[in-house]
Motif scaffolding. Sequence first.
Motif, PDB file in Angstrom:
ATOM      1  N   MET A   1      44.133  38.194  35.289  1.00  0.00           N
ATOM      2  CA  MET A   1      44.072  37.587  36.621  1.00  0.00           C
ATOM      3  C   MET A   1      45.445  37.628  37.277  1.00  0.00           C
ATOM      4  SD  MET A   1      42.732  33.789  37.671  1.00  0.00           S
ATOM      5  CE  MET A   1      43.674  33.054  36.375  1.00  0.00           C
ATOM      6  N   LEU A   2      45.438  37.788  38.623  1.00  0.00           N
ATOM      7  CA  LEU A   2      46.702  37.791  39.350  1.00  0.00           C
ATOM      8  C   LEU A   2      47.434  36.467  39.165  1.00  0.00           C
ATOM      9  CD1 LEU A   2      46.157  39.202  42.935  1.00  0.00           C
ATOM     10  CD2 LEU A   2      47.424  40.227  41.065  1.00  0.00           C
ATOM     11  N   SER A   3      48.751  36.525  39.016  1.00  0.00           N
ATOM     12  CA  SER A   3      49.538  35.305  38.863  1.00  0.00           C
ATOM     13  C   SER A   3      49.388  34.386  40.069  1.00  0.00           C
ATOM     14  CB  SER A   3      51.008  35.662  38.679  1.00  0.00           C
ATOM     15  OG  SER A   3      51.172  36.396  37.488  1.00  0.00           O
ATOM     16  N   ARG A   4      49.305  34.998  41.251  1.00  0.00           N
ATOM     17  CA  ARG A   4      49.168  34.174  42.458  1.00  0.00           C
ATOM     18  C   ARG A   4      47.846  33.406  42.446  1.00  0.00           C
ATOM     19  NH1 ARG A   4      46.864  35.652  47.200  1.00  0.00           N
ATOM     20  NH2 ARG A   4      46.919  37.796  46.513  1.00  0.00           N
ATOM     21  N   ALA A   6      46.237  32.492  39.746  1.00  0.00           N
ATOM     22  CA  ALA A   6      46.401  31.438  38.742  1.00  0.00           C
ATOM     23  C   ALA A   6      47.177  30.266  39.335  1.00  0.00           C
ATOM     24  CB  ALA A   6      47.126  31.991  37.515  1.00  0.00           C
ATOM     25  N   THR A  98      42.703  30.471  49.964  1.00  0.00           N
ATOM     26  CA  THR A  98      43.448  31.665  49.573  1.00  0.00           C
ATOM     27  C   THR A  98      42.756  32.411  48.439  1.00  0.00           C
ATOM     28  OG1 THR A  98      45.401  30.375  50.102  1.00  0.00           O
ATOM     29  CG2 THR A  98      45.768  32.469  49.009  1.00  0.00           C
ATOM     30  N   THR A 101      37.321  33.747  46.691  1.00  0.00           N
ATOM     31  CA  THR A 101      36.347  34.472  45.869  1.00  0.00           C
ATOM     32  C   THR A 101      36.398  34.057  44.404  1.00  0.00           C
ATOM     33  OG1 THR A 101      37.897  36.294  45.644  1.00  0.00           O
ATOM     34  CG2 THR A 101      36.206  36.515  47.338  1.00  0.00           C
ATOM     35  N   GLU A 154      39.286  32.933  32.950  1.00  0.00           N
ATOM     36  CA  GLU A 154      40.624  32.418  33.214  1.00  0.00           C
ATOM     37  C   GLU A 154      40.691  31.513  34.444  1.00  0.00           C
ATOM     38  OE1 GLU A 154      44.031  34.930  33.338  1.00  0.00           O
ATOM     39  OE2 GLU A 154      44.081  35.194  31.183  1.00  0.00           O
ATOM     40  N   PHE A 158      42.462  27.784  34.306  1.00  0.00           N
ATOM     41  CA  PHE A 158      43.646  27.346  35.051  1.00  0.00           C
ATOM     42  C   PHE A 158      43.368  26.098  35.891  1.00  0.00           C
ATOM     43  CE2 PHE A 158      45.594  31.224  33.634  1.00  0.00           C
ATOM     44  CZ  PHE A 158      46.913  30.846  33.499  1.00  0.00           C
ATOM     45  N   GLN A 253      44.098  36.667  25.722  1.00  0.00           N
ATOM     46  CA  GLN A 253      45.160  37.654  25.971  1.00  0.00           C
ATOM     47  C   GLN A 253      45.741  38.179  24.665  1.00  0.00           C
ATOM     48  OE1 GLN A 253      48.073  35.940  28.594  1.00  0.00           O
ATOM     49  NE2 GLN A 253      46.642  35.725  30.282  1.00  0.00           N
ATOM     50  N   TYR A 306      53.140  31.921  32.902  1.00  0.00           N
ATOM     51  CA  TYR A 306      51.967  32.596  33.456  1.00  0.00           C
ATOM     52  C   TYR A 306      52.106  32.989  34.923  1.00  0.00           C
ATOM     53  CZ  TYR A 306      49.244  31.510  29.301  1.00  0.00           C
ATOM     54  OH  TYR A 306      48.771  31.458  28.028  1.00  0.00           O
TER      55      TYR A 306
END
Lengths: 309, 482
Positions: A1-4, A6, A98, A101, A154, A158, A253, A306
């Motif tokens: 998953m994108l850090s942003r 998360a 943001t 989805t 994930e 989070f 991971q 992360y």
Amino acid sequence: MLSRTADCLFWLGRYTERAANVARGLSVTLRLASLSSELGAELDAWRSLLVASGCAPGFDAKHAETTQENVVDFLVRDPDNLSGIIPCFSAARHNARTVRTALTVDMWGALNDSWNQIRTAEFQGERLPGFLEWVRERVLLFNGAAQDTMLRGEPWLFVQLGTALERADNTARLLDVKHGLLGRASQDTVEYGQWQAILQSVSALRAYHWVYRDRLEAAKIAELLILRPELPRSLVACFGRVVEVLERIAAGQGGRRGECHRLAGELHARLAYGRIDDILEGGLHAFLTDMIGRTARLGSEIEAFYIRA
Amino acid sequence: MVRAFDEMRQGPEGPVRGAYAEVAAWLARTPLEELEAKRAEAELLFRRIGITFAVYGEGGDPERLIPFDIIPRVLGRTEWERLSTGLAQRVRALNAFLADCYGPQEILKAGRIPARLVTGNDLFRQEMLDFTPPGGVYTHIAGIDLVRTGPDEFYVLEDNARTPSGVSYMLENREAMLRLFPKLVARHRLLPVNRYPEDLLATLKAAAPERAGPDPTVVVLTPGSFNSAYYEHCFLADEMGVEVVEGADLFVENEVVFMRTTAGPRRVDVIYRRIDDDFLDPLAFRPDSLLGVPGLMAAYRAGNVALCNAPGCGIADDKAVYPYVPEMIRFYLGEEPKLANVPTYLCEREEDRAYVLDHLHELVVKLAQGSGGYGMMIGPHATAAERAEFAARIRARPGDYIAQPTLALSTVPTLCASGIAPRHVDLRPFVLSTKDEVRIVPGGLTRVALREGSLVVNSSQGGGTKDTWVLENDPSPSTQPC
């Protein structure tokens, strides 16, 4: 998953939980203030809420006087206080939008409807108890929507991580509001009422009776809120959840772990194997201050590993 | 202005064209209140899904809904196939033109297009010279705007070779029709549109550098949630099962692009970028851009990542280059164009300019590089003062303007406040290109000018959309009114 992504989800969990926790803090203070026996003591209750929630410096910069109305305004509405209820909802909704989805329709709906209503809600004076109750219900609805509809990947983990960490922080802070009360034994009826208020604020008054089947005692209250894993808002339960979630992320991971895993494990072990007598002997306030500091460090370590790696 | 061609029937009593037989019968037997209830239901549906289009600079809520008209626009199989062949031909030529302009520049040397329109164009990218993108394709995703003036008269109004938008509406419109009118849809055999996300993903994967292997990592690069098409960016990424990223989610190290993920940096092979050239890479283009990724162009030129569409496609869809597209088709493909251009006057040509200034009352004047319906004037609808203003602008900066005759765009019945009435439409099919093939999902996005008499279909100018149906079989030519 994108850090942003998360980042947004982690803080979505934290902001929603924080909004409910500020409402809990206000509820217990409202009760404590009304129980005060001495004249002027009710203002001390509002003061200690500000101190415990870490909002005193921001409040003092804007208000000369500590009154119920000022404190409530600062902790509910004031856009300069990022830990206030309405700013928390606003930040949560922004984060949700943001990463729209990554959320389910039900989660978004719960949050978006809350946001639309809270902007015009009245919360001063007689309206306060009803408003605080509503805030707690809306967050329960959001948590329920997440629990019931979110895919267990994930993104879910989070959000959970944010919620658990924020909850731990809040339980420590709520206890700290009246740490003086819990440090000694007392038969004073006023103090007894105050103990009840603290337990109610974490939905634990009934739980106390189920666990101990006894009169309220300061040491047992502290033990319940810090060391008993059965209570979902106790420190040990919150850190247990943090460890569990971090482990599940690591498992997904291929076992990749960092300082945050070690720190969470250490914190949890300390609580899981701790004894309340030792904690009280060392001083409850000192213990809680230390816990609040370590919780903040754990948050930074999670972000460092992360999100901002 | 001549009376517009209506795609369903000529006049209230005229014969219904074959493709619309079922739709006309449905309209005839359905009470207006029921249609209005369905329209309200459709609006609720779109609002719940959150399909919004941001309109800025006009005050009010910027998160707006594009009005959806529930009456579909219908094309027959043969009609569509003619268009489809013409579109494929046109986009092939555009790609050949781009490869040529950033390579040997033969078309310029042959004098078939004035070089200053290409190499002197603001949208020409020096950075693309002497470099061939993976597979040699430049415009992987093109949107070609078509208009119609008669049963067999279709024209290309403009090409969009950079970052065409609107395809999410094409897909959502069909979904809405299936939910609202399952029976009406079932009475037709429609060619499906829902394979678009798969086709798009296949197109993007095919654009990957060779070393990426059979399963390259694809991302959609968006300017962020304040962009008017943000919904579409998320929608497409979601449908393809890839990440939608912002510039800050990517970084370049040793000319390799990575995205920041919770599991550490992950290599990116293909970027479907929905941000303009100017903002792609502050090191190569606008240095003040915060939207892009520093070092991206270097990684691209090193062959380590694919950008879709390639930078520099603006020279192919520039309105001043548009009149030369038929020439490109002849030059590169040795074929005659299957789709006609609208006659276009370039104001910088003296002869054309004199004509334009004399005929402003009957022409449409546009900015050569404008889009979204901004900065245009429709002569027959303009006031004398507006025409005078445009005349002054054209004299001051002739190179910025083109003009075209005001076409009587075809109309399709549309549910309006006053009932069902004809409204002008255009059509934007989406053309996907790889080095081996061109794919076009049947139909495209029909945009409709909702104001009576209006010819401007852009969503930023109050236009709406319709579902576009392509029938699997050709209908019988026409039926009597029901």
